[in-house]
Each structure stands twice: as structure tokens, then as C-alpha cells.
Design a protein around this motif. Structure first.
Motif, short mmCIF file in Angstrom:
data_model
loop_
_atom_site.label_atom_id
_atom_site.label_comp_id
_atom_site.label_asym_id
_atom_site.label_seq_id
_atom_site.Cartn_x
_atom_site.Cartn_y
_atom_site.Cartn_z
N HIS A 62 7.57 4.32 -21.09
CA HIS A 62 6.71 4.83 -22.15
C HIS A 62 6.65 6.35 -22.18
CE1 HIS A 62 5.47 0.66 -22.30
NE2 HIS A 62 4.98 0.74 -21.08
N ALA A 325 12.70 2.60 -33.28
CA ALA A 325 11.94 1.95 -32.21
C ALA A 325 11.63 2.90 -31.07
CB ALA A 325 12.72 0.74 -31.68
N PRO A 329 7.39 4.37 -31.08
CA PRO A 329 7.51 3.22 -30.19
C PRO A 329 6.25 2.38 -29.98
CG PRO A 329 7.20 5.19 -28.88
CD PRO A 329 7.18 5.62 -30.32
N THR A 330 5.21 2.57 -30.79
CA THR A 330 3.98 1.80 -30.55
C THR A 330 3.58 1.02 -31.80
OG1 THR A 330 2.45 3.53 -31.29
CG2 THR A 330 3.19 3.63 -28.99
N LEU A 433 6.27 -2.41 -35.59
CA LEU A 433 6.97 -2.33 -34.31
C LEU A 433 7.87 -3.54 -34.11
CD1 LEU A 433 7.45 -0.97 -31.56
CD2 LEU A 433 5.47 -2.25 -30.69
N VAL A 437 11.86 -3.25 -33.31
CA VAL A 437 12.48 -3.79 -32.10
C VAL A 437 13.60 -4.76 -32.47
CG1 VAL A 437 12.09 -5.16 -30.02
CG2 VAL A 437 10.43 -3.42 -30.68
N PHE A 458 13.37 -2.25 -22.50
CA PHE A 458 12.63 -1.72 -23.64
C PHE A 458 12.21 -2.85 -24.57
CE2 PHE A 458 12.13 0.10 -27.86
CZ PHE A 458 11.38 1.24 -27.60
N TYR A 461 9.25 -4.97 -23.02
CA TYR A 461 7.92 -4.36 -23.04
C TYR A 461 7.40 -4.17 -24.45
CZ TYR A 461 7.65 -3.72 -18.05
OH TYR A 461 7.56 -3.97 -16.70
N LYS A 462 8.26 -3.86 -25.39
CA LYS A 462 7.80 -3.64 -26.75
C LYS A 462 7.50 -4.95 -27.47
CE LYS A 462 7.33 0.58 -26.35
NZ LYS A 462 5.97 1.16 -26.46
N ARG A 463 8.24 -6.01 -27.15
CA ARG A 463 7.89 -7.32 -27.73
C ARG A 463 6.55 -7.79 -27.18
NH1 ARG A 463 11.32 -8.67 -31.22
NH2 ARG A 463 13.59 -8.71 -30.93
N GLU A 465 4.11 -5.84 -26.22
CA GLU A 465 3.10 -5.03 -26.89
C GLU A 465 2.78 -5.57 -28.28
OE1 GLU A 465 2.61 -0.40 -28.42
OE2 GLU A 465 4.01 -0.85 -26.80
N TRP A 466 3.81 -5.97 -29.00
CA TRP A 466 3.64 -6.53 -30.35
C TRP A 466 2.89 -7.85 -30.29
CZ3 TRP A 466 3.19 -5.18 -35.02
CH2 TRP A 466 3.55 -6.00 -36.11
#
Length: 485
Positions: A62, A325, A329-330, A433, A437, A458, A461-463, A465-466
Motif C-alpha cells: 500500500h 488500479a 488504488p482504493t 476499484l 482490478v 496486489f 489485497y485489492k479484491r 478491500e473491494w
């Protein structure tokens, strides 16, 4: 400490010193008596400057700095990468509980004695694993891509525009503009509201210039209690190091003034968001000459950008939806990337994968005078190492393949319908997001540059977060549904 690992770790290759250095020992090589002598001399210099502790600050996926504090008495071991970390305890470093530890190797050519905490010397750091740079570390990744650029005969210059809200929180945790007089519908460039925040702003500039950053402009931005700092560009690695430290510094100085500095991309639905626009150019490594600059009269498009610059832009546009992305990124980033939303006027944020002149409805802008391109969808929450590495790699692909981005867009893209955008060949950037992604994962270029492991980290972690976002219940939902049915 695992002494067998320590013995395998080498110092990073020497790099030219830059203005960020407030305490410099000269370029340090990876081994030998000369290097040992320089490290000892640097230790003594730090001690004389009042340093008691050293911090090698690497970042997680992050872009959040992590590290251990080492007493100055153990500086030689610290410089050799003595500090070990359980990678499983950190986001995005791709480790399991049974993996060997990673080390942190400080960059001794980029040292900051923290101006407000002079007992501590801050150094950006790279993770190593079994004696080699760790490929899942985003600072290591950026250095690798910079090496590829150098093979092609280029250095990469980067300037990041730092936008920030300075707020307070009430007893319920809600964000509050601290100055009741900072309530204009359009507060951009307002002189009176700037002076209201002058003590904090002056403290920030004095600190930045004390570090040699050369602040050349600052102003009150569009949002209430939102400000922007602009300082001289640098090589991309130094600029990314500075942006990480800027975020840390702004929070510390704001706290000293009883304020909360936030880099949340969109803290208020009805106000503009925090960008971190990337201003980019390639230069000749020997002369430093800007290779994007050209006389506008010699540019058929009249923007003052060389063909090399146009090819660089074309590479970014080719992968623009995937790059979004890492530039934004958030979950909150995509509440900034809107045409208008809850605002009373257009947001200024780029929502199109396109380029143009001073037209701010494009994601890539060539400012007046040319000589550089600006990626405007980068926001204040980005990991600057990861974002810069991918944007540079995309631009270099455009250069290698001599891509052409087509004609610049001068029209107000906000006002065009989907069919009109399709007619002129302009794509929208991802709207969420999750969509970003998806584009990131689907583009083979991303895996080619990051490698499978970092790409997957990446995405993971981003999935998550979504998904977490969609599993939460917002105040909007309560207000809308609790009495509706």
C-alpha cells in the motif's frame, strides 16, 4: 539475528547523491575496506549530529512505511541489513508463516535526519531475501525498471503534485474543516483562507526546503482546507522516496498544530479529491537533457512534445485502464474519479483514458510549454514506487514500439455521451476499484512487469478491500432504507 543470513547480504549498489541527502558520506560501495571506513565515518557524523536511532523504512504493497528502530551503536550491522522481518506480518510481501525472514537494507545515499525528531535518521530501504533484492518489494521493482530505461539510454524524471486536506475530527470521528471561515463554494487560490492556515503551511515549507526539496509554489486548493505543495522534480526513485516521507512529515507537522492531515483521495463527497499528479519526462543520462522537449513550432501537434514523448504517452494509454488500479488504488479513489457527483460543478478529475493539451478532462495532459506529460488519475493514496514502475514500463513499451497516441483532445469530454465518446475512440477509465482490478488482472503486460507473485499479491489485497467495502453497512444505506419499507 540470523548471522548466516547477515553474511549473505550486500549493500545496495552505489547511486549518485541527490538533494534529499542532509547527511551524506559519499557513494557507498557494496564491500571492501573502503566501504567499511565510510560506514564508520558516517556513523560518527550521525552521532555528532545528535542521532540516536536509525530507521530503514521500506513500504508494504500500500506504500505504508515499515521498519525497526536501531540504536546508532549498532549502525554497522544495520547498514549491512541486520534487521529481519516476518513477511507474513505485512501486506503484499508474498510470504507464508513457514518462510524465511526478509531483511531491510537501508539506502545510505538517501538519509534524512528527521527535522522535528533529530534523534532519528530515516533511510528509505529495500527488502532482501537470502542476500538478493526481494522482487516483491515495490522499491526494488522501480529500480529494476529504471535499469531497463537506462539500457535504452534514458533516465526518468518525476514530479509529484502533493494535494492534502488538513482537518479535525469531532467526538464521533467525523471529519471537520477546522476553519469555520473556510466555507466558500469555490475556495481555490483564496488568499484569506491561505493566510488562516499560514502557521502550518510555513512550517511545512521551511521543513521541505531544509531538506533541499526546492518548493516553488503552494496554494489553497478547490476543497475547503485543502492545499497543494509543488517542489522541484527529481529522478523517479528520489521523488518516490520523498513522497513517502512527505506523507509522514505532513501528518507529524499537522499534529503539532492540532490538526489531522489526510491523504484520503475523497474525504468529502461534495468537494474535490486529493490528486498526486505524476509529471514525467525522459532525459539523457549523460547530459540531463530533457528528451520530451521540442520547440512547439516544430511539433506538428503544437504541444511542444517530441515524438519520443508522444510514444511514451501512447504506451500509457494502451495500458491506461490497468494502470488505474495502481494510480488510484482504493475504494475511495473512485469517488474522486467522477465527472461531478455530489459537487455543484465539474470535479476536475480525469475519467477518460485519453490525452490532450491543458484540457483537464483527459487523464494524460501535456501542460502549456510541453516538455513533459502529466498523469492526472494518480491520487494521494498511491504507492509511488509501484505506480511509477508500471507507468514507466508502459511508457517504455510505447517508445520501443514507436506507438502514436493520435490527435490530442481539446473538447470538454465531460459533456460527451457514451456514443459520442465511442465515435472519437475515447475509453472511460474504470468506475470502481473492482473494475480497475479486473483490468489490471486481465492485462498480460502487468504480469510481465511485476511477475506473477507480485501481480497476484496486489490482486488478492485489492479484491479483499473491494469485498470488505461491500460487506460494510454505510450511513447512506441506513438513511435510505431503515424506514423506507
Amino acid at each position: 539475528m540470523n548471522t548466516s543470513l547477515k553474511a549473505k547480504i550486500n549493500l545496495p549498489k552505489s547511486r549518485k547523491l541527490t538533494g534529499i541527502n542532509r547527511i551524506a558520506a559519499g557513494p557507498l560501495s557494496g564491500n571492501g575496506a573502503s566501504s567499511d571506513a565510510k560506514i564508520k565515518a558516517l556513523k560518527q557524523k550521525l552521532i555528532k549530529q545528535g542521532v540516536k536511532y536509525c530507521l530503514g523504512a521500506y513500504v508494504d504493497i500500500h506504500g505504508v512505511p515499515k521498519g525497526k528502530f536501531v540504536p546508532i551503536e549498532h549502525f554497522e550491522h544495520f547498514a549491512s541489513g541486520s534487521e529481519l522481518y516476518t513477511g507474513y506480518a505485512l501486506d503484499g510481501l508474498g510470504q507464508a508463516p513457514n518462510d524465511d525472514e526478509i531483511s531491510s537494507v537501508p539506502d545510505l545515499n538517501h538519509i534524512i535526519q528527521i527535522p522535528w525528531q533529530k534523534e532519528v535518521a530515516w533511510m528509505p530501504a529495500d527488502n532482501h531475501f537470502h542476500g538478493s533484492p526481494y522482487p516483491l518489494n515495490s522499491r526494488v521493482l522501480l529500480q529494476n525498471i529504471l535499469g531497463e530505461a537506462l539500457k535504452l539510454g534514458f533516465t526518468f524524471n518525476l514530479g509529484i503534485e502533493c494535494e492534502i486536506y488538513v482537518l479535525k475530527q469531532d467526538e464521533l470521528g467525523r471529519l471537520v474543516v477546522p476553519n469555520a471561515d473556510d466555507n466558500l463554494a469555490k475556495s481555490c487560490y483564496d488568499v484569506k483562507r491561505f493566510f488562516d492556515a499560514f502557521p502550518w503551511l510555513d512550517d511545512m515549507v521551511a521543513t521541505m526546503n531544509g531538506l533541499g526539496w526546492d518548493v516553488y509554489s503552494l496554494d489553497h486548493e478547490d476543497g475547503n482546507s485543502q492545499f497543494e505543495f509543488d517542489f522541484k522534480y527529481a529522478d523517479a526513485l528520489s521523488m518516490a522516496d520523498r513522497y513517502i516521507f512527505f506523507r509522514f512529515m505532513a501528518k507529524a507537522i499537522a499534529a503539532k498544530h492540532g490538526l489531522l492531515a489526510t491523504f484520503m483521495p475523497k474525504p468529502f463527497a461534495d468537494k474535490t479529491g486529493n490528486g498526486a499528479h505524476f509529471n514525467m519526462s525522459l532525459a539523457d543520462p549523460k547530459t540531463g537533457k530533457n528528451l520530451f522537449a521540442i520547440d512547439p513550432e516544430k511539433d506538428p501537434r503544437g504541444l511542444g512534445l517530441s515524438q519520443l514523448g508522444y510514444s511514451f504517452v501512447a504506451g500509457i494509454i494502451r495500458h491506461g485502464r490497468a494502470l488505474c488500479a495502481v494510480l488510484a488504488p482504493t475504494v475511495n479513489s473512485y469517488k474522486r474519479l467522477i465527472r461531478r457527483g455530489a459537487m455543484s460543478y465539474y470535479s476536475w478529475a480525469p475519467v477518460f483514458n485519453s490525452f490532450g493539451t491543458n484540457n483537464r478532462t483527459n487523464s494524460i495532459r501535456v501542460p502549456m510549454g510541453g516538455g513533459r506529460c502529466e498523469s492526472r488519475n494518480a491520487d494521494s493514496s498511491c504507492n509511488p514506487y509501484l505506480a511509477a514502475a508500471l507507468v514507466l514500463a508502459a511508457g517504455l513499451e510505447g517508445v520501443r514500439e514507436k506507438l502514436d497516441p493520435g490527435d490530442p483532445h481539446h473538447e470538454n469530454l465531460y459533456e460527451l455521451s457514451p456514443s459520442e465518446l465511442e465515435k472519437i475512440g475515447v475509453q472511460e477509465l474504470p468506475r470502481t476499484l473492482g473494475e480497475a482490478v479486473d483490468a489490471f488482472e486481465a492485462d498480460p503486460f502487468v504480469e510481465k512487469i511485476l511477475g506473477t507473485e507480485l501481480r497476484n499479491e496486489f490482486v488478492k489485497y485489492k479484491r479483499a478491500e473491494w469485498l470488505d467495502y461491500h460487506q460494510s453497512v454505510s450511513q447512506w444505506e441506513i438513511d435510505r432504507y431503515v424506514r423506507l419499507f
